[in-house]
Each structure stands twice: as C-alpha cells, then as structure tokens.
Design a protein around this motif. Structure first.
Motif, short mmCIF file in Angstrom:
data_model
loop_
_atom_site.label_atom_id
_atom_site.label_comp_id
_atom_site.label_asym_id
_atom_site.label_seq_id
_atom_site.Cartn_x
_atom_site.Cartn_y
_atom_site.Cartn_z
N GLY A 173 52.30 34.42 50.21
CA GLY A 173 51.66 34.73 48.95
C GLY A 173 52.53 35.46 47.91
O GLY A 173 53.45 36.08 48.30
N VAL A 174 52.24 35.57 46.83
CA VAL A 174 53.00 36.05 45.64
C VAL A 174 52.14 36.59 44.41
O VAL A 174 50.77 35.91 44.25
CB VAL A 174 53.95 35.11 44.85
N ILE A 175 52.12 37.50 43.92
CA ILE A 175 51.39 38.26 42.98
C ILE A 175 52.00 37.48 41.48
O ILE A 175 53.03 37.64 40.93
CB ILE A 175 51.39 39.53 42.82
N GLN A 176 51.24 36.78 40.90
CA GLN A 176 51.48 36.14 39.42
C GLN A 176 50.78 37.03 38.77
O GLN A 176 49.77 37.96 38.68
CB GLN A 176 51.12 34.79 39.35
N GLY A 177 51.05 36.79 37.10
CA GLY A 177 50.55 37.71 36.17
C GLY A 177 48.97 37.27 35.72
O GLY A 177 48.19 38.02 35.86
N THR A 178 48.58 35.84 35.97
CA THR A 178 47.39 35.46 35.74
C THR A 178 47.31 33.88 36.43
O THR A 178 48.02 33.44 36.75
CB THR A 178 47.24 34.84 34.13
N ALA A 184 39.80 31.39 40.33
CA ALA A 184 40.21 32.62 39.41
C ALA A 184 39.23 33.79 39.62
O ALA A 184 39.25 34.80 39.96
CB ALA A 184 40.57 32.43 37.96
N TYR A 185 37.78 33.68 39.28
CA TYR A 185 36.87 34.17 39.39
C TYR A 185 36.10 34.38 40.71
O TYR A 185 36.01 35.38 41.41
CB TYR A 185 35.63 34.00 38.55
N ALA A 186 35.58 33.18 41.15
CA ALA A 186 34.82 33.19 42.42
C ALA A 186 35.50 33.30 43.79
O ALA A 186 34.83 33.93 44.73
CB ALA A 186 33.93 31.85 42.43
N GLY A 187 36.92 33.30 43.57
CA GLY A 187 37.68 33.44 44.89
C GLY A 187 37.23 34.80 45.79
O GLY A 187 37.36 35.13 46.85
N ALA A 188 37.01 35.97 44.69
CA ALA A 188 36.89 37.17 45.29
C ALA A 188 35.51 37.31 46.26
O ALA A 188 35.71 38.00 47.15
CB ALA A 188 36.49 38.17 44.25
N ALA A 189 34.52 36.23 46.04
CA ALA A 189 33.29 36.32 46.96
C ALA A 189 33.72 35.93 48.40
O ALA A 189 32.88 35.93 49.21
CB ALA A 189 32.42 35.33 46.31
N PHE A 190 34.62 35.10 48.54
CA PHE A 190 35.35 34.83 49.71
C PHE A 190 35.23 35.87 50.90
O PHE A 190 35.76 35.77 52.14
CB PHE A 190 36.40 33.71 49.99
N VAL A 191 35.62 37.20 50.35
CA VAL A 191 35.78 38.16 51.25
C VAL A 191 34.47 38.71 51.89
O VAL A 191 34.28 39.25 53.02
CB VAL A 191 36.00 39.68 50.34
N PHE A 221 43.45 33.19 43.29
CA PHE A 221 42.60 33.81 42.50
C PHE A 221 42.86 35.06 42.15
O PHE A 221 44.11 35.49 42.33
CB PHE A 221 41.35 34.09 43.60
N ASN A 222 41.93 35.67 41.08
CA ASN A 222 42.30 36.89 40.25
C ASN A 222 41.63 38.02 41.04
O ASN A 222 40.63 38.20 40.60
CB ASN A 222 41.99 36.76 38.72
N PRO A 223 42.44 38.90 41.73
CA PRO A 223 41.82 40.28 42.05
C PRO A 223 41.52 41.10 40.75
O PRO A 223 40.51 42.06 40.91
CB PRO A 223 42.89 40.96 42.88
N HIS A 224 42.24 40.63 39.74
CA HIS A 224 41.74 41.65 38.54
C HIS A 224 40.68 40.89 37.76
O HIS A 224 40.19 41.53 36.63
CB HIS A 224 42.94 41.43 37.63
N ASP A 254 47.25 43.23 35.11
CA ASP A 254 47.21 41.73 35.75
C ASP A 254 47.37 41.76 37.16
O ASP A 254 48.52 42.35 37.34
CB ASP A 254 48.09 40.86 35.09
N CYS A 255 46.62 41.01 37.82
CA CYS A 255 47.20 40.79 39.31
C CYS A 255 46.35 39.54 39.77
O CYS A 255 45.38 39.59 40.08
CB CYS A 255 46.58 42.11 39.84
N SER A 256 47.15 38.41 39.79
CA SER A 256 46.67 37.10 40.28
C SER A 256 47.43 36.75 41.55
O SER A 256 48.55 36.81 41.49
CB SER A 256 46.94 35.97 39.20
N ALA A 257 46.51 36.57 42.54
CA ALA A 257 47.06 36.25 44.01
C ALA A 257 47.18 34.75 44.19
O ALA A 257 46.36 34.20 43.96
CB ALA A 257 46.27 37.06 45.02
N MET A 258 48.47 34.30 44.39
CA MET A 258 48.76 32.98 44.52
C MET A 258 49.34 32.86 46.14
O MET A 258 50.17 33.44 46.48
CB MET A 258 49.49 32.33 43.59
N TRP A 259 48.82 31.84 46.92
CA TRP A 259 49.68 31.51 48.06
C TRP A 259 49.73 29.86 48.15
O TRP A 259 49.26 29.08 47.33
CB TRP A 259 48.49 31.78 49.06
N VAL A 260 51.03 29.80 48.77
CA VAL A 260 51.55 28.26 48.82
C VAL A 260 51.70 28.02 50.34
O VAL A 260 52.20 28.81 50.99
CB VAL A 260 52.69 28.09 48.05
#
Length: 474
Positions: free
Chosen positions: A142-147, A273-280, A299-302, A310-316
């Motif tokens: 995982g890496v934190i992108q801007g958006t 981006a938005y709805a991914g937070a609901a997967f918690v 998804f965007n924790p922000h 800005d804090c956009s969480a990306m996993w590859v």
C-alpha cells in the motif's frame, strides 16, 4: 517569528479552528461574494515590513471567511464528505512541523515505515486480501497518494508500461510507438470525471461503457467491448471499476469484471473513493466481492474516514509494475538501504511526498476501529432518516438511496426540480447539487459533515420544503 511567537500564534489558531468547527452550522454554507471580491479588499503589493500575527488573524474573519464555502458544515450536502477531525488536524500540524520529504527510506525512515504500518492496519481493517498488504510475502503493498485521481492515473501508467514490455517481448517487430498507439482502456458511463482525465493524461482512449438500470457496469458489456476492439487491432490494457459512483453511489459488478480482466490479462483498478470507507463495517463488504481479482484498489480516507485532505489509500497486488513504470534513479537519490524497504518515489508521480501517514495513524489510534465504524453507520442512518422524510411527502420521489447519499426529485417535469434546486442554493442556507438518473433530473443529498445530527437533517429538509411553492408542483 521566533518559537515563543509561534507558540502564541499556534495556540490562538488552534482556538480559532476549534471555535470555527463548533459554530460552523451558524454560518450560511455558501458565501455571498462575487468573483474578484478579494482583490478589491487586498493591497496590490506584499508588505515591505512584516506585520503582527494578531493583525493577520483578524483579517481571516474580515477577508477570508466571507469567501469560504463551508465544507465542514452539517448543512453542506454536495459532492461527498471531505473529512475533518481534530486528530487529523493535529497530525497535519506535526507533518508540517517536521517538514520532511520522504521520497526514499533514507530521507526519513519513520515517514516510510509508518506509512507501511498504517497501510497494513487500514488494509486489514477493510478486509483486503493479504496479497495487497506490505506484510504479505508477495510483491504487493500500500501507498498513500494525494487523491483518487492520482491513483487512477498511476494505475493506468503502470498498466500501460506493463503491456508495452509484454508486447515488446512477444512481438519484437512492433515498436513501442506501435504498441502505445493501439492501447485502449474502459470504464463505466457513471465513472468519475477523473477517470476520463487519466486517459487524457496517459494518452490512452478511455471508452465509457453503458451501465445497467442500477448504474452498474457488468461483465458481459465489458467482454463484448474488448472482443470488438481486439478484432479491430486494438490492445485493451486497463479497466476502472467504481464502487460507489459519484452520481448515485452505485456499485459496478466487480466479480464479473474481474473474471473478464483476468481472462484477457487486463489490469483492473478499483476506484472506491467514497464508499470504500464503509468496508470497515463487515456488513458492507459484500459490495466488494471479487476484489481478489483486481490489480489495484483505492479509496479516500479523506472522504468519509475522518482523515483530513489529502490522503488517498492505494494498494497494488504487484508493486514491481509501479517501480518499472516510475523508476528514475539518479545518484543523488541512491542510498545503502535500497531494497530493504519501499522507496515510495517509485510508487507515485511526484518525487517529493509529505508525511501523510501521521494523520492517518492519529485517526486510527484515537478513534479506533469501532469509533470509525460508529461514524460510518451513524451517517448511513442519517441518510436513511432523510430518505424517510422524502418518502413521507407525496410531492417528492426518492430515486436512489445508497450509503450516505440520497437522490430525490419533485414529481413531474425536470424543470420543476431544476427550479427547486436553484431556489435552494440561492438562499445559501444549505448546499446541494444535481445529477441525471436515466434522463431524470435529481438532487443529490449527501451526509458530509462529521458533526451532522438528526436535527441538522430535519433543518435541511425543512429548508428544501420551504422552497416548494404551488407552481413548482403538478
């Protein structure tokens, strides 16, 4: 400014921010200014001599606040949440105070290592497959992108480079230019505008495929498009699936799309981006069924998870493709610990990067998993309360309701809802925006502010209803 003055100014600003959040619902959410308002109030040149911080603080209320749209107001229901929490603000302060540029492990080991740990915590919290985590044995991470916009572009550039390398080896007669000229990518007609922009920036045509009646992109539509383009000599390389579309918070059929992409060896990127937070919340993870078939997830924790922009969480699933696409290794960037930890400059577009993991870490620790789940569930309950209010008024209809977003309209012609929207936003007491659902003009009502209560929803509904005059109904 010396450290003593900084202490005074900083403490005053903390008080100012706390007071602002505590009282933001008392302000009109939309400002009453016109373009160029600030230029008329400001000097034409920067001051020759420094000014007192007390005078600068006074000018925030005089000059800045009149032109602010209050995104943290519980009366702001446009777009989606842009998170704000006090732990996040404090994390942002420390990030600014440390002021490191963590583009490699050596440039600030804590910056890299905390990001690795925080992204592992967050990935586990969402229930992501282990191969996406830094703690797995594979090449994922995982890496934190801007958006989310950056994440989509990063994924496309990596997918583009992967296909070029593969075709260069398989078909030596093709030049790199030949291959790139044939690349094509796909997404839904409901995808965010940033997906189309990624195609423009990467010089890869982004084909918008039709979604079904529920706003979902299905596998058979994608397969047909890929087969058609391959028959025309094109090379499919990238698909963006959306979990929680901008217009209606619809969910593409990830399981179906994943099977097609895996069959065709096409990179599948998931934009949540938005709805991914609901997967918690475990009860919503069925919406990302098929995630194990994707190559990258963002998804965007922000947005909805209490971390400041800005804090956009990306996993590859395989970070090597990012490194191959973005690795430019000058001598002044090299260090003796290369390979022992991620050098995140190879995982992103810019070289420099801020210590964004701090605010994510602060929020995860101070709210905890259960605190974040309570926040998400509460906002979904607030949206359900608004949906019930709309359904009780026969003049209105609910068109869609998903997560913290309700789309509704007045019964009758589109012009009636357009006129209602214009009157609501002209009054400036709440802020909502429109979209189209199968040619129906609707108003989007999103639960955005962390401090929204049932009373705030009741206020917003009363404000909406107050603008419905007899001539606005059939």
């Amino acid at each position: 400014m010396n450290s003593n003055e900084f202490r005074e100014f900083g403490k005053a600003m903390v008080d100012y921010i706390a007071d602002y959040i505590d009282n933001v619902r008392d302000r009109n959410v939309i400002p009453s200014v016109s373009p160029g308002y600030l230029e008329k109030e400001m000097p034409q040149e920067a001051p020759v001599d420094g000014e007192r911080w007390e005078d600068v603080l006074k000018d925030i209320d005089k000059l800045i606040m009149p032109g602010v749209t209050h995104w943290q107001s519980p009366k702001f229901h446009a777009y989606f949440p842009t998170s704000n929490s006090f732990p996040g603000v404090v994390g942002e302060m420390l990030c600014a105070g440390i002021g490191c540029l963590g583009f490699s492990w050596m440039t600030s080991p804590a910056c890299t290592e905390l990001e690795v740990i925080a992204m592992n915590w967050l990935g586990k919290l969402l229930g992501l497959p282990e191969e996406f985590l830094n703690c797995s044995e594979g090449p994922g991470g995982g890496v934190i992108q801007g958006t989310a916009s950056e994440a989509t572009l990063v994924g496309l550039l990596a997918a583009k480079e992967r296909v070029v390398r593969l075709f260069t080896k398989t078909y030596p007669s093709l030049t790199e230019g030949d291959i790139k000229s044939k690349l094509v990518a796909y997404t839904s007609d409901q995808a965010n505008s940033s997906v189309e922009k990624a195609g423009i920036l990467a010089s890869v045509p982004m084909v918008h495929l039709p979604s079904d009646s529920n706003g979902s992109l299905r596998g058979d539509v994608l397969r047909e498009a890929i087969e058609k383009d391959k028959g025309a000599g094109l090379i499919p390389c990238y698909v963006v699936a959306t979990l929680g579309t901008t217009g209606t918070c619809a969910f593409d059929n990830l399981e179906e799309l994943g099977v097609v992409c895996n069959d065709e060896n096409v990179w599948l990127h998931v934009d949540a981006a938005y709805a991914g937070a609901a997967f918690v919340c475990p009860e919503y993870r069925y919406l990302m069924k098929g995630i194990e078939l994707s190559d990258s997830f963002n998804f965007n924790p922000h947005k909805w998870m209490l971390v400041n922009f800005d804090c956009s969480a990306m996993w590859v699933k395989d970070a090597r493709y990012l490194v191959e696409a973005f690795n430019v290794d000058r001598i002044y960037l090299q260090h003796q610990h290369e390979g022992s930890a991620p050098d995140y400059r190879h995982w992103q577009i810019p070289l420099g990067r801020r210590f964004r993991a701090l605010k994510l870490w602060f929020v995860l620790r101070i709210y905890g998993a259960e605190g974040i789940r309570r926040h998400i569930r509460h906002q979904i309950q607030l949206a359900k309360h608004f949906e019930d209010l709309v359904n009780m008024d026969p003049r209105f209809e609910v068109n869609t309701s998903s997560m913290g977003l309700v789309c509704f309209r007045l019964q009758g012609d589109n012009e009636l809802t357009q006129q209602l929207l214009d009157k609501i936003n002209a009054a400036k007491r709440i802020y909502v925006i429109p979209c189209y659902i199968r040619e129906k003009f609707v108003i989007r009502f999103a639960i955005c502010s962390r401090i929204t209560t049932t009373e705030d929803i009741n206020f917003s509904w009363a404000e909406i209803v107050s603008h419905v005059s007899p001539h606005l109904t059939n």
